[in-house]
Design an enzyme around this catalytic site. Structure first.
Site, PDB file in Angstrom:
ATOM      1  N   LYS A 196      48.869 -42.997 -20.241  1.00 34.41           N
ATOM      2  CA  LYS A 196      47.556 -42.362 -20.446  1.00 34.41           C
ATOM      3  C   LYS A 196      47.221 -41.598 -19.166  1.00 34.41           C
ATOM      4  O   LYS A 196      46.457 -42.052 -18.312  1.00 34.41           O
ATOM      5  CB  LYS A 196      46.520 -43.455 -20.761  1.00 34.41           C
TER       6      LYS A 196
HETATM    7  N1  PMP Z   1      45.917 -41.617 -28.702  1.00 36.40           N
HETATM    8  C1  PMP Z   1      45.438 -40.874 -27.697  1.00 36.40           C
HETATM    9  C2  PMP Z   1      46.161 -39.636 -27.318  1.00 36.40           C
HETATM   10  C3  PMP Z   1      44.277 -41.266 -27.012  1.00 36.40           C
HETATM   11  O1  PMP Z   1      43.806 -40.537 -26.011  1.00 36.40           O
HETATM   12  C4  PMP Z   1      43.625 -42.452 -27.408  1.00 36.40           C
HETATM   13  C5  PMP Z   1      42.395 -42.921 -26.672  1.00 36.40           C
HETATM   14  N2  PMP Z   1      41.343 -42.016 -26.768  1.00 36.40           N
HETATM   15  C6  PMP Z   1      44.136 -43.178 -28.491  1.00 36.40           C
HETATM   16  C7  PMP Z   1      45.301 -42.745 -29.093  1.00 36.40           C
HETATM   17  C8  PMP Z   1      43.477 -44.446 -28.948  1.00 36.40           C
HETATM   18  O2  PMP Z   1      43.705 -45.475 -28.008  1.00 36.40           O
HETATM   19  P1  PMP Z   1      42.653 -46.643 -27.775  1.00 36.40           P
HETATM   20  O3  PMP Z   1      42.484 -47.337 -29.083  1.00 36.40           O
HETATM   21  O4  PMP Z   1      43.277 -47.499 -26.746  1.00 36.40           O
HETATM   22  O5  PMP Z   1      41.398 -46.002 -27.320  1.00 36.40           O
END
Ligand code: PMP
Length: 296
Positions: A159
């Protein structure tokens, strides 16, 4: 009426160990996080003064730091304390946490180790990703032409502060009158959306792209898989192609900001009957109940 998109000036931001007002929460223009997107972040929710899925978010944050060879001066416990302090300083019982680690200021080359210490900061604020109506009636999305990063370039599992890949697809969505877009991986299979993971239901099975399809392993995705298993809904993490999306009975997206939002149209094709389906609604209710129970 003009909409004001300026950041809230009245927040207290945690920056490198101190709580400071928004105006003082600044980073150096030589910061490699800014110059090169060299850094990682987390988006986390607060429900009833509790950090949602705290362990999973902290694990991902430190895994991502390790992947980009960045060491910060704070342990996971110290960061959790700092988040709690920031929540209290902002009287925030329900909201959103942005935790960021940015490679520090350094020389103008990309050399990540010719930098001073990383900057770590925590913002606690309100967030509303999508219109409440979309959670009742569903959202329409498209499949973007922008391909998700190859896992051997910037792995979607990291991330990172470099979200341009996602932003280019998001622009396609906005141009098409939508707020989200599905991204395919370099092989042409479904990976995820620009800021959310994707699920579909087919013949009573809950299906989502497997990690090796190149996606961020969302914390909400993980929770939904667990809640579905608890309900006895069969789940598959597998490879999905474009027609699988057109043939789906139900569809929804998951994310910390989005929570669980039904998808009722994709590329101008109705998903199922064009309304949020029963398994989607069940899992949305289970998700809410999980939050209300404090997560157990
Ligand atoms: N995919 C991407 C590209 C993201 O940036 C996010 C978070 N905004 C998610 C999936 C979802 O992840 P999470 O459930 O951990 O927020």
């Amino acid at each position: 009426m003009a909409v004001d998109y300026a950041p809230n000036p009245n927040l207290k931001i945690w920056l490198d160990g101190k709580l400071v007002p928004t105006a003082e929460a600044t980073v150096n223009v030589f910061s490699h996080g800014l110059l090169y997107g060299d850094g990682v972040f987390e988006g986390i929710r607060i429900y009833n003064s509790r950090i949602f899925e705290c362990d999973a978010h902290m694990r991902r944050f430190y895994d991502c730091l390790k992947a980009i060879r960045m060491e910060i001066a704070w342990t996971s416990d110290q960061i959790v304390n700092a988040i709690n302090d920031t929540m209290k300083a902002n009287n925030c019982e329900n909201g959103y946490i942005r935790l960021v680690a940015s490679r520090g200021p350094g020389t103008l080359g990309i050399h990540p180790f010719r930098t001073t210490a990383p900057n770590v900061f925590i913002i606690v604020d309100k967030i509303q990703m999508y219109d409440p109506e979309m959670y009742e009636k569903g959202m329409k999305i498209i499949i973007a032409s922008t391909t998700r990063n190859h896992p051997n370039s910037i792995s979607p599992r990291i991330k990172s502060l470099n979200y341009l890949n996602n932003i280019l697809a998001k622009i396609e969505a906005i141009d098409a009158g939508c707020l989200e877009a599905v991204m395919l991986n370099p092989e042409g299979y479904v990976s995820e959306c620009t800021g959310d993971n994707l699920f579909l239901v087919k013949n009573g099975r809950l299906v989502t792209p497997a990690t090796h399809c190149g996606l961020l392993e969302g914390v909400t995705r993980g929770l939904i898989l667990k809640l579905a298993a608890k309900r006895g809904i069969p789940t598959d993490e597998t490879i999905l192609a474009r027609p699988d999306l057109y043939f789906a009975d139900e569809m929804f997206i998951t994310g910390t900001g989005a929570e669980v939002c039904p998808i009722t149209e994709i590329d101008k094709r109705k998903v199922g009957k064009g309304m949020p389906g029963p398994i989607t609604k069940q899992l949305m209710a289970d998700f809410r109940a999980y939050i209300q129970s404090g997560g157990a």
